[in-house]
Design a protein around this motif. Sequence first.
Motif, PDB file in Angstrom:
ATOM      1  N   GLY A   9       0.769  -1.108  -0.116  1.00 32.64           N
ATOM      2  CA  GLY A   9      -0.089  -0.018   0.093  1.00 32.64           C
ATOM      3  C   GLY A   9       0.792   1.242   0.004  1.00 32.64           C
TER       4      GLY A   9
ATOM      5  N   TYR B  40      -1.758  -2.590   9.857  1.00 32.55           N
ATOM      6  CA  TYR B  40      -1.026  -3.522   9.015  1.00 32.55           C
ATOM      7  C   TYR B  40       0.191  -4.256   9.560  1.00 32.55           C
ATOM      8  CZ  TYR B  40       0.999  -5.913   4.965  1.00 32.55           C
ATOM      9  OH  TYR B  40       1.412  -7.020   4.302  1.00 32.55           O
TER      10      TYR B  40
ATOM     11  N   VAL C 162      -9.471  -0.088   9.429  1.00 31.80           N
ATOM     12  CA  VAL C 162     -10.417  -0.850   8.509  1.00 31.80           C
ATOM     13  C   VAL C 162     -10.518  -2.300   8.935  1.00 31.80           C
ATOM     14  CG1 VAL C 162      -9.371   0.173   6.369  1.00 31.80           C
ATOM     15  CG2 VAL C 162      -8.376  -2.011   7.190  1.00 31.80           C
TER      16      VAL C 162
ATOM     17  N   GLU D 176      -9.852  -7.399   6.156  1.00 33.57           N
ATOM     18  CA  GLU D 176      -9.807  -6.696   4.742  1.00 33.57           C
ATOM     19  C   GLU D 176      -8.411  -6.182   4.307  1.00 33.57           C
ATOM     20  OE1 GLU D 176     -12.851  -3.575   4.875  1.00 33.57           O
ATOM     21  OE2 GLU D 176     -14.300  -4.971   5.591  1.00 33.57           O
TER      22      GLU D 176
ATOM     23  N   GLY E 274      -5.463  -7.498   3.766  1.00 38.79           N
ATOM     24  CA  GLY E 274      -4.726  -7.861   2.635  1.00 38.79           C
ATOM     25  C   GLY E 274      -3.374  -7.431   2.469  1.00 38.79           C
TER      26      GLY E 274
ATOM     27  N   SER F 259      -3.046  -2.787   0.232  1.00 40.27           N
ATOM     28  CA  SER F 259      -3.801  -1.533  -1.040  1.00 40.27           C
ATOM     29  C   SER F 259      -5.142  -0.930  -0.770  1.00 40.27           C
ATOM     30  CB  SER F 259      -3.856  -2.678  -2.312  1.00 40.27           C
ATOM     31  OG  SER F 259      -2.697  -3.160  -2.697  1.00 40.27           O
ATOM     32  N   VAL F 260      -5.593  -1.749   0.309  1.00 40.48           N
ATOM     33  CA  VAL F 260      -6.965  -1.075   0.681  1.00 40.48           C
ATOM     34  C   VAL F 260      -6.709   0.360   1.438  1.00 40.48           C
ATOM     35  CG1 VAL F 260      -6.727  -1.953   3.045  1.00 40.48           C
ATOM     36  CG2 VAL F 260      -8.948  -1.589   2.183  1.00 40.48           C
TER      37      VAL F 260
ATOM     38  N   ASP G 289      -5.076   2.901  -0.237  1.00 36.42           N
ATOM     39  CA  ASP G 289      -4.696   3.691  -1.333  1.00 36.42           C
ATOM     40  C   ASP G 289      -5.851   4.757  -1.132  1.00 36.42           C
ATOM     41  OD1 ASP G 289      -2.471   2.725  -2.535  1.00 36.42           O
ATOM     42  OD2 ASP G 289      -3.545   1.172  -3.679  1.00 36.42           O
TER      43      ASP G 289
END
Length: 459
Positions: free
Chosen positions: A273, A285, A323, A327, A329, A332-333, A335
């Motif tokens: 991300g 993250y 988040v 979700e 991952g 990239s969420v 961005d």
Amino acid sequence: YLGRRFDVVLDWELLDDAQAYIEDSMSGTAATAAAVGAVVLALLLVAGPALAAVRLGHLLARHRSRATRGVLVAGTVWITCAALGLQVSGVPVASDRAADALRAQARRAVDTLRDEAAFAKEARADAFGATPPEQLVPDLRGKDVVFAFIESYGRAAVEDPLVAPGVIRTLDTHTEALARAGYHARSGWLTSATFGGSSWLGHSTALSGLWIDNQQRYRTVTGGDRLTLTKAFQKTGAWDTVGVMPGVQKGWPEAKWYGLDKVYDAFDLGYRGPKFSWSTMPDQYALEAFERLEHGRARDRPLMSEVILTSSHQPWAPLPELVGWDELGDGSVFDAVRKDGRKSADVIADTAASRREYGRSIQYSVTSLLQWLERYGTDDTVLVFLGDHQPIARVSGHRASRDVPVSIVAKDPAVLEKIADWNWTEGLRPSEDAPVWRMDAFRDRFLRAYGSVPHPTGG
């Protein structure tokens, strides 16, 4: 800008970090312009007075008699004004402030050089330097221990009128949520060795039991074999030891000194991300990656981890948002989150905005860490989390203390019973009158509390 004094001997090597900070916070163009401007200013400071002296010398030579009388008159007036302390609008008419500053820097340089040898001797005198492995932290055997540092998590976060309400609400909410999950906490204050920046000085002070307040001391201690709190766990042979360092983007030889078997830097956590200003990835993250790569793995022995959370690093814009944990991952969420966030250039020079966004960043980091604990913690998880330093003076104030909160969280009642005589506050928010220790006292107090037996090495 940071709110602490400049050391003419030791702080030059931080200029590349300053340039990187400007590049991350504003842009590469701004960083280049700042670097060019700094070079031009340095040249002008040397060339300007030299050229002025030459021009003045030629002028005096052409008007020798008048110049002599003028110098005598000016000198007399200067001495008189200085002796009487005359001021205009609060500004001295004649001041030797520049000379005083130069003398102070000269004395500081001499003191810095003298300090190096004295500190090297102090570092060799270690109360636990010769403690046998079986006598180190025996009362934590079988526990997964996490030492987490939250960037810029200082006393201002829970006491500043603009910042504190949201942070206090976050801490109290999670104190209740953790209690429902069976966890309890105790909290106090530590006085950091640094202020506004240079987080590694705070980390090394807390974990080494030495007051590391400048770069020379940091180089000295990390080049030796001082027993760090994290290395104590490695030395026992009873724990695997890992570091999660999303802020590390180049070689980091200090991992050996800290006693970390494995270190995950900014490139090892699988993040794809966007960066959030200086921070390479959101704390949420980084914690999820820690769970996936290490904490959640089946293993033959418990885990000791050092985790550095960076989302609350200045300039606090743009900020990540929480988040769903499922979700995350590859990151990239985030961005869209970054795209919708505030621009750092709009916050970095605005005091009120900086304070507000700082508070939001602390809420985010604390929430990420404690949600991770609620989600993935076990009966044997022990979390120790603290700030590394107060935020910059623009946020915390020019007369702010260097105190940072520290908390220990566990399910096992015996873990907190071991520190009952510390008189820390129940919950995640230390009271105003909770004990305040220097940060370098933490290592020895922690080791003794959990059964370690001192075996000193000499200085």
